[in-house]
Design an enzyme around this catalytic site. Sequence first.
Site, PDB file in Angstrom:
ATOM      1  N   ASP A 159       0.844  -1.201   0.000  1.00  0.00           N
ATOM      2  CA  ASP A 159       0.000   0.000   0.000  1.00  0.00           C
ATOM      3  C   ASP A 159       0.880   1.253   0.000  1.00  0.00           C
ATOM      4  O   ASP A 159       0.613   2.229  -0.707  1.00  0.00           O
ATOM      5  CB  ASP A 159      -0.905  -0.007   1.233  1.00  0.00           C
ATOM      6  CG  ASP A 159      -1.647  -1.328   1.364  1.00  0.00           C
ATOM      7  OD1 ASP A 159      -2.363  -1.686   0.414  1.00  0.00           O
ATOM      8  OD2 ASP A 159      -1.496  -2.009   2.390  1.00  0.00           O
ATOM      9  N   HIS A 187      -4.627  -3.228   6.587  1.00  0.00           N
ATOM     10  CA  HIS A 187      -4.419  -3.519   5.166  1.00  0.00           C
ATOM     11  C   HIS A 187      -5.761  -3.982   4.603  1.00  0.00           C
ATOM     12  O   HIS A 187      -6.037  -5.173   4.499  1.00  0.00           O
ATOM     13  CB  HIS A 187      -3.351  -4.589   4.959  1.00  0.00           C
ATOM     14  CG  HIS A 187      -3.349  -5.110   3.548  1.00  0.00           C
ATOM     15  ND1 HIS A 187      -2.948  -4.351   2.488  1.00  0.00           N
ATOM     16  CD2 HIS A 187      -3.761  -6.293   3.034  1.00  0.00           C
ATOM     17  CE1 HIS A 187      -3.107  -5.055   1.371  1.00  0.00           C
ATOM     18  NE2 HIS A 187      -3.596  -6.232   1.672  1.00  0.00           N
TER      19      HIS A 187
HETATM   20  P1  NAX Z   1      -2.162 -18.303  -3.839  1.00  0.00           P
HETATM   21  O1  NAX Z   1      -3.518 -18.861  -3.641  1.00  0.00           O
HETATM   22  O2  NAX Z   1      -1.558 -18.258  -5.197  1.00  0.00           O
HETATM   23  O3  NAX Z   1      -1.138 -19.089  -2.906  1.00  0.00           O
HETATM   24  C1  NAX Z   1      -1.404 -19.393  -1.574  1.00  0.00           C
HETATM   25  C2  NAX Z   1      -0.635 -20.656  -1.245  1.00  0.00           C
HETATM   26  O4  NAX Z   1      -0.737 -20.879   0.156  1.00  0.00           O
HETATM   27  C3  NAX Z   1      -1.190 -21.900  -1.948  1.00  0.00           C
HETATM   28  O5  NAX Z   1      -0.132 -22.567  -2.619  1.00  0.00           O
HETATM   29  C4  NAX Z   1      -1.734 -22.733  -0.795  1.00  0.00           C
HETATM   30  O6  NAX Z   1      -1.591 -24.131  -1.015  1.00  0.00           O
HETATM   31  C5  NAX Z   1      -0.861 -22.259   0.349  1.00  0.00           C
HETATM   32  N1  NAX Z   1      -1.416 -22.511   1.696  1.00  0.00           N
HETATM   33  C6  NAX Z   1      -2.710 -22.461   2.101  1.00  0.00           C
HETATM   34  N2  NAX Z   1      -2.814 -22.795   3.380  1.00  0.00           N
HETATM   35  C7  NAX Z   1      -1.564 -23.035   3.828  1.00  0.00           C
HETATM   36  C8  NAX Z   1      -1.036 -23.451   5.066  1.00  0.00           C
HETATM   37  N3  NAX Z   1      -1.820 -23.675   6.121  1.00  0.00           N
HETATM   38  N4  NAX Z   1       0.302 -23.607   5.171  1.00  0.00           N
HETATM   39  C9  NAX Z   1       1.104 -23.396   4.104  1.00  0.00           C
HETATM   40  N5  NAX Z   1       0.666 -23.037   2.899  1.00  0.00           N
HETATM   41  C10 NAX Z   1      -0.665 -22.853   2.756  1.00  0.00           C
HETATM   42  O7  NAX Z   1      -2.207 -16.846  -3.177  1.00  0.00           O
HETATM   43  P2  NAX Z   1      -1.207 -15.627  -3.389  1.00  0.00           P
HETATM   44  O8  NAX Z   1      -1.650 -14.831  -4.546  1.00  0.00           O
HETATM   45  O9  NAX Z   1       0.185 -16.122  -3.348  1.00  0.00           O
HETATM   46  O10 NAX Z   1      -1.538 -14.740  -2.087  1.00  0.00           O
HETATM   47  C11 NAX Z   1      -1.224 -15.191  -0.796  1.00  0.00           C
HETATM   48  C12 NAX Z   1      -1.860 -14.291   0.254  1.00  0.00           C
HETATM   49  O11 NAX Z   1      -1.362 -12.968   0.162  1.00  0.00           O
HETATM   50  C13 NAX Z   1      -3.384 -14.155   0.134  1.00  0.00           C
HETATM   51  O12 NAX Z   1      -3.946 -14.293   1.441  1.00  0.00           O
HETATM   52  C14 NAX Z   1      -3.577 -12.737  -0.369  1.00  0.00           C
HETATM   53  O13 NAX Z   1      -4.812 -12.211   0.017  1.00  0.00           O
HETATM   54  C15 NAX Z   1      -2.423 -12.050   0.334  1.00  0.00           C
HETATM   55  N6  NAX Z   1      -2.027 -10.736  -0.189  1.00  0.00           N
HETATM   56  C16 NAX Z   1      -1.639  -9.791   0.707  1.00  0.00           C
HETATM   57  C17 NAX Z   1      -1.196  -8.550   0.336  1.00  0.00           C
HETATM   58  C18 NAX Z   1      -0.774  -7.539   1.342  1.00  0.00           C
HETATM   59  O14 NAX Z   1      -0.479  -6.406   0.919  1.00  0.00           O
HETATM   60  N7  NAX Z   1      -0.708  -7.809   2.638  1.00  0.00           N
HETATM   61  C19 NAX Z   1      -1.166  -8.165  -1.097  1.00  0.00           C
HETATM   62  C20 NAX Z   1      -1.158  -9.324  -2.032  1.00  0.00           C
HETATM   63  C21 NAX Z   1      -2.027 -10.477  -1.632  1.00  0.00           C
HETATM   64  O15 NAX Z   1      -3.346 -10.201  -2.023  1.00  0.00           O
END
Ligand code: NAX
Length: 328
Positions: A159, A187
């Site tokens: 952000d 956020h």
């Molecule tokens: P993806 O869905 O591509 O990847 C998430 C991965 O996490 C998957 O491979 C899944 O198998 C794995 N996973 C799920 N549960 C798990 C667990 N208990 N232990 C280990 N791995 C686990 O998502 P992606 O685009 O990489 O985003 C990841 C996270 O970042 C999401 O929650 C998203 O909302 C968040 N974000 C946060 C941002 C921020 O500024 N704070 C911005 C970007 C993003 O939106």
Amino acid sequence: TRTPVNVTVTGAAGQIGYALLFRIASGHLLGADVPVKLRLLEIPQGLKAAEGTAMELDDCAFPLLRGIDITDDPNVAFDGANVALLVGARPRTKGMERGDLLEANGGIFKPQGKAINDHAADDIRVLVVGNPANTNALIAQAAAPDVPAERFTAMTRLDHNRAISQLAARTGAAVSDIKRLTIWGNHSATQYPDIFHATVGGRNAAEVVDDEKWLADEFIPTVAKRGAAIIEARGASSAASAANAAIDHVHTWVNGTAEGDWTSMGIPSDGSYGVPEGLISSFPVTCKDGAYEIVQGLDINEFSRTRIDASVKELEEERDAVRGLGLI
Ligand code: NAX
């Protein structure tokens, strides 16, 4: 030669993980002279894809990369961890209420917090990226009573970087001429990007812009809704920019802010600026010698106060909800 730093990444097989791991391994997280060992945590269904990413990491022959372990066991993943990037989270799916979302994420961040508590290195630093990031960080922190609370942080650097980019575009300045921007609060769409203390080429940014309507109707909503705009355009959520922000967050925390500048981090409140103690909220911070400090003494005008309070109120509601669920 230096001992490698253990960096644990959860959600390693996801799209942010894919954009993040190569930059950690090439030295952008900690520095060009710091060797790293990677620990990738995934759920069982994600392990195979994580192995594929590890093969590609091997194929880069990064001089600083001293090993990669892949596991679905948090106790193994966080064993000896110095830095933990908690990226994997449960996304909101159709029909899911906020309570369901918080509960599902509690099922991830509570055991991970406990594993960090029991197995991480004494100098562990945690960045939560997975949403809802601030409250997930609160859940992990509550499960780790033996780790100093301030080691749990949430990412608002994306952000922050988005706001710098928008302000640079509006003023025609270079991004490097913009300093002291602040993201306050959660956020989420309630976050407040504050330019009243920011400077553009040394001049006060609010005075340079001199357009409160642009601020209220363009700048703030553009920054707050940028994630949705990326999804709309790209057909997928921000990944490389989110990974870049995670790199920036940890790099700044460990290596410090530049003299005269600050950054934004979601950190446990000490009560500063009327934010209730213990909430993980975004503040202006300076970093030095591996520690951060909230920038004190800023005048908060009425325009800012209303917006900070609204975002903090949302954080309090999330905290109360996870408390009600017995997650903290
Ligand atoms: P993806 O869905 O591509 O990847 C998430 C991965 O996490 C998957 O491979 C899944 O198998 C794995 N996973 C799920 N549960 C798990 C667990 N208990 N232990 C280990 N791995 C686990 O998502 P992606 O685009 O990489 O985003 C990841 C996270 O970042 C999401 O929650 C998203 O909302 C968040 N974000 C946060 C941002 C921020 O500024 N704070 C911005 C970007 C993003 O939106």
